[in-house]
Design a protein around this motif. Structure first.
Motif, PDB file in Angstrom:
ATOM      1  N   LEU A  48       0.828  -1.203   0.000  1.00  0.00           N
ATOM      2  CA  LEU A  48       0.000   0.000   0.000  1.00  0.00           C
ATOM      3  C   LEU A  48       0.863   1.254   0.000  1.00  0.00           C
ATOM      4  CD1 LEU A  48      -2.824  -0.874   2.579  1.00  0.00           C
ATOM      5  CD2 LEU A  48      -2.768  -1.303   0.118  1.00  0.00           C
ATOM      6  N   CYS A  49       1.929   1.248   0.796  1.00  0.00           N
ATOM      7  CA  CYS A  49       2.823   2.391   0.868  1.00  0.00           C
ATOM      8  C   CYS A  49       3.467   2.653  -0.498  1.00  0.00           C
ATOM      9  CB  CYS A  49       3.894   2.148   1.922  1.00  0.00           C
ATOM     10  SG  CYS A  49       5.005   3.547   2.197  1.00  0.00           S
ATOM     11  N   ALA A  50       3.950   1.590  -1.142  1.00  0.00           N
ATOM     12  CA  ALA A  50       4.635   1.752  -2.428  1.00  0.00           C
ATOM     13  C   ALA A  50       3.679   2.230  -3.522  1.00  0.00           C
ATOM     14  CB  ALA A  50       5.292   0.437  -2.832  1.00  0.00           C
ATOM     15  N   MET A  51       2.500   1.615  -3.610  1.00  0.00           N
ATOM     16  CA  MET A  51       1.541   2.041  -4.629  1.00  0.00           C
ATOM     17  C   MET A  51       1.049   3.462  -4.371  1.00  0.00           C
ATOM     18  SD  MET A  51      -0.786  -1.304  -5.549  1.00  0.00           S
ATOM     19  CE  MET A  51      -1.701  -0.403  -6.824  1.00  0.00           C
ATOM     20  N   GLY A  52       0.798   3.784  -3.098  1.00  0.00           N
ATOM     21  CA  GLY A  52       0.378   5.140  -2.776  1.00  0.00           C
ATOM     22  C   GLY A  52       1.434   6.161  -3.157  1.00  0.00           C
ATOM     23  N   GLY A 221     -12.737   3.852  -6.931  1.00  0.00           N
ATOM     24  CA  GLY A 221     -11.825   4.241  -5.865  1.00  0.00           C
ATOM     25  C   GLY A 221     -12.345   5.463  -5.150  1.00  0.00           C
ATOM     26  N   LYS A 222     -11.508   6.002  -4.256  1.00  0.00           N
ATOM     27  CA  LYS A 222     -11.912   7.168  -3.477  1.00  0.00           C
ATOM     28  C   LYS A 222     -10.691   7.977  -3.106  1.00  0.00           C
ATOM     29  CE  LYS A 222     -11.834   4.630   0.928  1.00  0.00           C
ATOM     30  NZ  LYS A 222     -10.683   5.320   1.556  1.00  0.00           N
ATOM     31  N   ILE A 223     -10.933   9.240  -2.796  1.00  0.00           N
ATOM     32  CA  ILE A 223      -9.870  10.090  -2.273  1.00  0.00           C
ATOM     33  C   ILE A 223     -10.394  10.877  -1.077  1.00  0.00           C
ATOM     34  CG2 ILE A 223      -8.636  10.346  -4.454  1.00  0.00           C
ATOM     35  CD1 ILE A 223      -9.909  13.186  -4.654  1.00  0.00           C
ATOM     36  N   VAL A 237      -4.170   8.265   1.234  1.00  0.00           N
ATOM     37  CA  VAL A 237      -3.400   7.458   0.293  1.00  0.00           C
ATOM     38  C   VAL A 237      -4.261   7.227  -0.948  1.00  0.00           C
ATOM     39  CG1 VAL A 237      -2.110   5.309  -0.044  1.00  0.00           C
ATOM     40  CG2 VAL A 237      -2.243   6.326   2.229  1.00  0.00           C
ATOM     41  N   VAL A 238      -3.619   7.101  -2.084  1.00  0.00           N
ATOM     42  CA  VAL A 238      -4.342   7.084  -3.363  1.00  0.00           C
ATOM     43  C   VAL A 238      -3.969   5.854  -4.186  1.00  0.00           C
ATOM     44  CG1 VAL A 238      -4.575   8.281  -5.578  1.00  0.00           C
ATOM     45  CG2 VAL A 238      -4.505   9.587  -3.470  1.00  0.00           C
ATOM     46  N   GLY A 239      -4.990   5.217  -4.785  1.00  0.00           N
ATOM     47  CA  GLY A 239      -4.752   4.229  -5.824  1.00  0.00           C
ATOM     48  C   GLY A 239      -4.093   2.944  -5.359  1.00  0.00           C
ATOM     49  N   PHE A 241      -4.681  -1.133  -3.455  1.00  0.00           N
ATOM     50  CA  PHE A 241      -5.638  -2.237  -3.491  1.00  0.00           C
ATOM     51  C   PHE A 241      -6.606  -2.204  -2.306  1.00  0.00           C
ATOM     52  CE2 PHE A 241      -2.099  -4.456  -5.939  1.00  0.00           C
ATOM     53  CZ  PHE A 241      -2.677  -4.163  -7.159  1.00  0.00           C
ATOM     54  N   ASP A 242      -6.449  -1.240  -1.398  1.00  0.00           N
ATOM     55  CA  ASP A 242      -7.441  -1.024  -0.349  1.00  0.00           C
ATOM     56  C   ASP A 242      -8.389   0.121  -0.695  1.00  0.00           C
ATOM     57  OD1 ASP A 242      -6.513  -3.093   1.187  1.00  0.00           O
ATOM     58  OD2 ASP A 242      -6.052  -1.879   2.950  1.00  0.00           O
ATOM     59  N   GLU A 243      -7.843   1.220  -1.214  1.00  0.00           N
ATOM     60  CA  GLU A 243      -8.678   2.378  -1.536  1.00  0.00           C
ATOM     61  C   GLU A 243      -9.448   2.202  -2.842  1.00  0.00           C
ATOM     62  OE1 GLU A 243      -6.495   3.709   1.735  1.00  0.00           O
ATOM     63  OE2 GLU A 243      -5.692   2.820  -0.097  1.00  0.00           O
ATOM     64  N   ASN A 244      -8.958   1.361  -3.735  1.00  0.00           N
ATOM     65  CA  ASN A 244      -9.521   1.234  -5.079  1.00  0.00           C
ATOM     66  C   ASN A 244      -9.780  -0.219  -5.423  1.00  0.00           C
ATOM     67  OD1 ASN A 244      -7.740   3.640  -4.812  1.00  0.00           O
ATOM     68  ND2 ASN A 244      -8.506   4.118  -6.850  1.00  0.00           N
ATOM     69  N   ARG A 245     -10.676  -0.435  -6.370  1.00  0.00           N
ATOM     70  CA  ARG A 245     -10.863  -1.762  -6.945  1.00  0.00           C
ATOM     71  C   ARG A 245     -10.152  -1.815  -8.290  1.00  0.00           C
ATOM     72  NH1 ARG A 245     -16.438  -1.335  -5.123  1.00  0.00           N
ATOM     73  NH2 ARG A 245     -17.035  -3.005  -3.695  1.00  0.00           N
ATOM     74  N   PHE A 246      -9.266  -2.810  -8.416  1.00  0.00           N
ATOM     75  CA  PHE A 246      -8.621  -3.120  -9.688  1.00  0.00           C
ATOM     76  C   PHE A 246      -8.960  -4.556 -10.054  1.00  0.00           C
ATOM     77  CE2 PHE A 246      -5.944   0.092  -7.717  1.00  0.00           C
ATOM     78  CZ  PHE A 246      -5.600   0.940  -8.758  1.00  0.00           C
ATOM     79  N   SER A 247      -8.939  -4.851 -11.337  1.00  0.00           N
ATOM     80  CA  SER A 247      -9.074  -6.238 -11.763  1.00  0.00           C
ATOM     81  C   SER A 247      -8.065  -6.517 -12.867  1.00  0.00           C
ATOM     82  CB  SER A 247     -10.497  -6.542 -12.250  1.00  0.00           C
ATOM     83  OG  SER A 247     -10.852  -5.722 -13.346  1.00  0.00           O
ATOM     84  N   TYR A 248      -7.824  -7.809 -13.082  1.00  0.00           N
ATOM     85  CA  TYR A 248      -6.881  -8.244 -14.110  1.00  0.00           C
ATOM     86  C   TYR A 248      -7.439  -9.510 -14.733  1.00  0.00           C
ATOM     87  CZ  TYR A 248      -2.551 -10.026 -16.212  1.00  0.00           C
ATOM     88  OH  TYR A 248      -1.596 -10.510 -17.088  1.00  0.00           O
ATOM     89  N   ASP A 249      -7.645  -9.471 -16.027  1.00  0.00           N
ATOM     90  CA  ASP A 249      -8.208 -10.625 -16.726  1.00  0.00           C
ATOM     91  C   ASP A 249      -9.514 -11.094 -16.077  1.00  0.00           C
ATOM     92  OD1 ASP A 249      -8.331 -12.589 -18.701  1.00  0.00           O
ATOM     93  OD2 ASP A 249      -7.151 -14.024 -17.531  1.00  0.00           O
ATOM     94  N   GLY A 250     -10.321 -10.135 -15.657  1.00  0.00           N
ATOM     95  CA  GLY A 250     -11.617 -10.453 -15.080  1.00  0.00           C
ATOM     96  C   GLY A 250     -11.601 -10.829 -13.611  1.00  0.00           C
ATOM     97  N   GLN A 251     -10.427 -10.898 -12.997  1.00  0.00           N
ATOM     98  CA  GLN A 251     -10.310 -11.286 -11.585  1.00  0.00           C
ATOM     99  C   GLN A 251      -9.983 -10.067 -10.721  1.00  0.00           C
ATOM    100  OE1 GLN A 251     -10.683 -14.087  -9.655  1.00  0.00           O
ATOM    101  NE2 GLN A 251     -10.158 -12.713  -7.954  1.00  0.00           N
TER     102      GLN A 251
END
Length: 339
Positions: A48-52, A221-223, A237-239, A241-251
């Motif tokens: 989370l720290c790195a992505m943020g 997501g949210k800010i 924190v922004v963007g 996997f806790d603040e936002n929903r991401f998916s990859y290949d439908g998962q």
């Protein structure tokens, strides 16, 4: 401290000046607003720290003001690219966050803003949605036709929106609630609701474009924002996997994986949470957790390891860098599908 990260104050903010401090990210997790759950997910905090940090640096390059100062390694504040190990501490500017008085579920925002002056954290979450996945609260609160969709009801798969939807919800109430624009404007104080929406849409654009560049879909997501010197700045924190929903290949790659796992494997607890929230609303009780008579149970080790892989492999892919010792994203996604 929040349920998943600690908050350190090095210098207090004042009515006229920002302070200095840091977020220290832990491996705790929270679902359904419960607070800290029984288990930890290894390296979740660092991911989370790195992505943020990565997203804050993207936003700054795009001209979006933020409260970010850098990540911390051996006591030194550095850009993310200059650290060799996954960081767990983020240096930030601090603003004022007054107490929000309340009686039951009635909150005194006038008192909040009287204490806040013109340097404060806006007591709202600004939510943006590009897609309506299974599990999105938008399905409970609206119909597809409300968003120009030619559907009689929400289907059992994700639905893409033609244009992003921006919503406002409370930040500091015990049970957060979505707001109409008029109430959101009142709660925001002197911060412009139009400016908050503009910033949210720009953050959404930046994160969505980065996700697309690495083969991910950014669903929602949210800010949070602060107001200082008549300027809206992105906070918290922004963007991730806790603040936002991401998916990859439908998962799903986000915390939603664990949320949906609890729904399948601990339905009694999930139902008790929903019942406690409803009872709290009916009886004007602020903290619904005191009314919940079922406790969440620990996760199996295979679930914890799968969650770790989602966070770390996903972060590596998003950063475009092997910062974490993690499986490839395809492997992590395959394990998530098996849960």
């Amino acid at each position: 401290m929040t349920s998943v990260k600690q908050f350190r104050v090095d210098r207090e903010a004042t009515a006229d000046e920002l302070g200095r401090g840091a977020f220290v990210f832990t491996d705790a997790y929270s679902v359904f607003d419960w607070g800290q759950m029984p288990d930890e997910i290894p390296e979740k905090g660092a991911s989370l720290c790195a992505m943020g940090a990565y997203n804050f640096e993207l936003l700054e390059r795009e001209g979006v003001p933020t409260h970010y100062r850098g990540v911390v390694e051996d006591g030194e504040v550095l850009p993310l690219a200059d650290v060799d190990a996954p960081p767990t501490e983020m240096a930030i500017d601090l603003t004022q966050v007054p107490d929000l008085p309340h009686e039951g579920r009635s909150y005194d925002y006038d008192a909040y803003h009287e204490a806040a002056g013109e340097n404060y954290l806006v007591p709202l979450e600004i939510v943006f949605r590009n897609r309506v996945p299974v599990g999105s609260s938008l399905r409970r609160r609206t119909a597809p036709a409300d968003h120009g969709l030619d559907l009689a009801e929400w289907p059992d798969e994700a639905v893409d929106l033609d244009e992003p939807v921006v919503e406002f919800s409370t930040k500091y109430e015990e049970s957060d609630r979505y707001l109409d624009r008029g109430e959101a404007d009142r709660i925001a104080g002197i911060a412009s609701i139009d400016d908050l929406e503009t910033v949210a849409r720009e953050v959404n654009r930046v994160v969505t474009e980065r996700a697309e560049a690495v083969g991910m879909t950014h669903e929602d997501g949210k800010i949070e924002c602060l107001l200082y010197d008549d300027e809206i700045r992105v906070a918290d924190v922004v963007g991730t996997f806790d603040e936002n929903r991401f998916s990859y290949d439908g998962q799903q790659l986000s915390k939603e994986v664990i949320r949906q796992y609890h729904k399948r494997t601990q339905p009694d607890w999930v139902e008790a949470v929903d019942a406690a929230k409803a009872e709290a609303k009916e009886t004007d009780v602020a903290d619904w957790r005191t009314l919940c008579d079922v406790q969440p149970q620990s996760l199996d080790e295979v679930v914890i390891e799968t969650a770790r892989s989602i966070y770390t492999a996903g972060a590596n892919a998003y950063l475009g860098r092997e910062l974490f010792d993690a499986p490839g994203l395809d492997e992590a996604v395959a394990a998530a599908r098996e849960l």
